[in-house]
Design an enzyme around this catalytic site. Sequence first.
Site, PDB file in Angstrom:
ATOM      1  N   VAL A 126       9.154  -2.023  -6.562  1.00  0.00           N
ATOM      2  CA  VAL A 126       8.831  -2.662  -7.847  1.00  0.00           C
ATOM      3  C   VAL A 126       9.839  -2.199  -8.901  1.00  0.00           C
ATOM      4  O   VAL A 126       9.731  -1.108  -9.447  1.00  0.00           O
ATOM      5  CB  VAL A 126       7.394  -2.318  -8.284  1.00  0.00           C
ATOM      6  CG1 VAL A 126       7.047  -3.047  -9.580  1.00  0.00           C
ATOM      7  CG2 VAL A 126       6.403  -2.687  -7.185  1.00  0.00           C
TER       8      VAL A 126
ATOM      9  N   ASN B 243      -2.227  -1.994  -4.522  1.00  0.00           N
ATOM     10  CA  ASN B 243      -2.436  -0.596  -4.911  1.00  0.00           C
ATOM     11  C   ASN B 243      -3.880  -0.231  -5.215  1.00  0.00           C
ATOM     12  O   ASN B 243      -4.304   0.907  -4.982  1.00  0.00           O
ATOM     13  CB  ASN B 243      -1.584  -0.262  -6.138  1.00  0.00           C
ATOM     14  CG  ASN B 243      -0.095  -0.402  -5.889  1.00  0.00           C
ATOM     15  OD1 ASN B 243       0.356  -0.333  -4.741  1.00  0.00           O
ATOM     16  ND2 ASN B 243       0.672  -0.594  -6.940  1.00  0.00           N
TER      17      ASN B 243
ATOM     18  N   PRO C 120       5.318  -5.940   0.003  1.00  0.00           N
ATOM     19  CA  PRO C 120       4.995  -6.779   1.169  1.00  0.00           C
ATOM     20  C   PRO C 120       3.511  -6.693   1.537  1.00  0.00           C
ATOM     21  O   PRO C 120       2.950  -5.612   1.626  1.00  0.00           O
ATOM     22  CB  PRO C 120       5.857  -6.183   2.290  1.00  0.00           C
ATOM     23  CG  PRO C 120       6.946  -5.435   1.591  1.00  0.00           C
ATOM     24  CD  PRO C 120       6.341  -4.920   0.323  1.00  0.00           C
TER      25      PRO C 120
ATOM     26  N   HIS D 175       4.373   3.384   9.466  1.00  0.00           N
ATOM     27  CA  HIS D 175       2.982   3.171   9.875  1.00  0.00           C
ATOM     28  C   HIS D 175       2.625   3.964  11.122  1.00  0.00           C
ATOM     29  O   HIS D 175       1.539   3.780  11.679  1.00  0.00           O
ATOM     30  CB  HIS D 175       2.710   1.676  10.087  1.00  0.00           C
ATOM     31  CG  HIS D 175       2.560   0.914   8.814  1.00  0.00           C
ATOM     32  ND1 HIS D 175       2.289  -0.433   8.763  1.00  0.00           N
ATOM     33  CD2 HIS D 175       2.640   1.318   7.516  1.00  0.00           C
ATOM     34  CE1 HIS D 175       2.206  -0.829   7.496  1.00  0.00           C
ATOM     35  NE2 HIS D 175       2.428   0.216   6.729  1.00  0.00           N
TER      36      HIS D 175
ATOM     37  N   ARG E 246       3.863   6.627   1.165  1.00  0.00           N
ATOM     38  CA  ARG E 246       3.597   5.257   0.694  1.00  0.00           C
ATOM     39  C   ARG E 246       3.851   5.112  -0.802  1.00  0.00           C
ATOM     40  O   ARG E 246       4.298   4.053  -1.264  1.00  0.00           O
ATOM     41  CB  ARG E 246       2.143   4.904   1.037  1.00  0.00           C
ATOM     42  CG  ARG E 246       1.778   3.448   0.818  1.00  0.00           C
ATOM     43  CD  ARG E 246       0.487   3.109   1.546  1.00  0.00           C
ATOM     44  NE  ARG E 246       0.080   1.734   1.321  1.00  0.00           N
ATOM     45  CZ  ARG E 246      -0.985   1.375   0.613  1.00  0.00           C
ATOM     46  NH1 ARG E 246      -1.769   2.310   0.068  1.00  0.00           N
ATOM     47  NH2 ARG E 246      -1.302   0.114   0.450  1.00  0.00           N
TER      48      ARG E 246
ATOM     49  N   HIS F  21       6.023   2.089  -2.573  1.00  0.00           N
ATOM     50  CA  HIS F  21       5.465   1.200  -3.588  1.00  0.00           C
ATOM     51  C   HIS F  21       6.139   1.381  -4.945  1.00  0.00           C
ATOM     52  O   HIS F  21       6.099   0.479  -5.773  1.00  0.00           O
ATOM     53  CB  HIS F  21       3.951   1.406  -3.693  1.00  0.00           C
ATOM     54  CG  HIS F  21       3.189   0.772  -2.575  1.00  0.00           C
ATOM     55  ND1 HIS F  21       2.040   0.041  -2.760  1.00  0.00           N
ATOM     56  CD2 HIS F  21       3.425   0.743  -1.233  1.00  0.00           C
ATOM     57  CE1 HIS F  21       1.599  -0.397  -1.592  1.00  0.00           C
ATOM     58  NE2 HIS F  21       2.421   0.029  -0.649  1.00  0.00           N
TER      59      HIS F  21
END
Length: 317
Positions: free
Chosen positions: A68, A92, A161, A191, A60, A64
């Site tokens: 960005v 976060n 998202p 996931h 993850r 993330h």
Amino acid sequence: MATLSFLPLCLVWLVLLGAASAQLSSTYYDSSCPKALSTIESGVKSAIRKETRMGASLLRLHFHDCFVNGCDGSVLLDDTANFTGEKTAAPNLNSLRGFNVIDTIKASVEKVCPGVVSCADILAVVARDSVVRLGGQSWTVLLGRRDSTTASLSAANADIPAPTLDLSGLISSFSNKGLTEDEMVALSGAHTIGLARCVTFRSRIYNETNIKSSYAASLKKICPTSGGGNNTAPLDITSPFIFDNAYFKDLIKLEGLLHSDQQLYNNGSADSQVLKYSSSPSTFSTDFGNAMIKMGNLSPLTGSEGQIRTNCRKVNP
């Protein structure tokens, strides 16, 4: 960039991603730090041995980071007097984890070859190694990213998202990063491992109808209508610590934990992709790896851009 202004957006992304791919290489550290990949892999194995869930957390982190302003290690930067980092952004805060593991791996790599391997590259390799360690298929990680010298709280809040997104929002969010709907569905398969907090699925289990009633009832025991926001449940109820295609089988049974999960199988355009992955784990594994390579190529800093941080949490003095 002016020369690209008359091209359709999709072609612009192809040009930019092509340029990034040309600068990144799977053999980037073969001469400058030949022990880099084995050192990182050892760190991942150790971390997952201590806590299986950490594999999902490390995967993850790469997501993330890349969503960005590109895969530049900005997600790892702590706040300073000059800027507010991304760690306190809504997606976060009290959620993203594994920073200490990255610190440990970075320190090990620095001992082997100081100032050579970027934190951004470590995140990319750690994501792949975590998937493999939990039973998933490997892919070739392209390397040569450099680290950013700043971070963006506003971009983290805007670009990552949210679990509340409908299918159209998910498609748009990934499209903004040059990723197709099919690639969005494949990447959502991440996931198949990990846990989510009650606060992210409370509204779904109490208010939505496209959820298996017995599944919702079991989740309500973990996640009350108020309080317990940090209680966790597995994103994949079948095999939460094995990287497989069970996540997609869960969606077909209306056992998607997050609103955004079930949106992938909700009488919409993604249904066929979910059905395909649910019946073909090899197709999912191949598509996931290819999508991870493409995501890992999002706007990397290369050449003389950025720096190679010595400490992933702060910019070099």
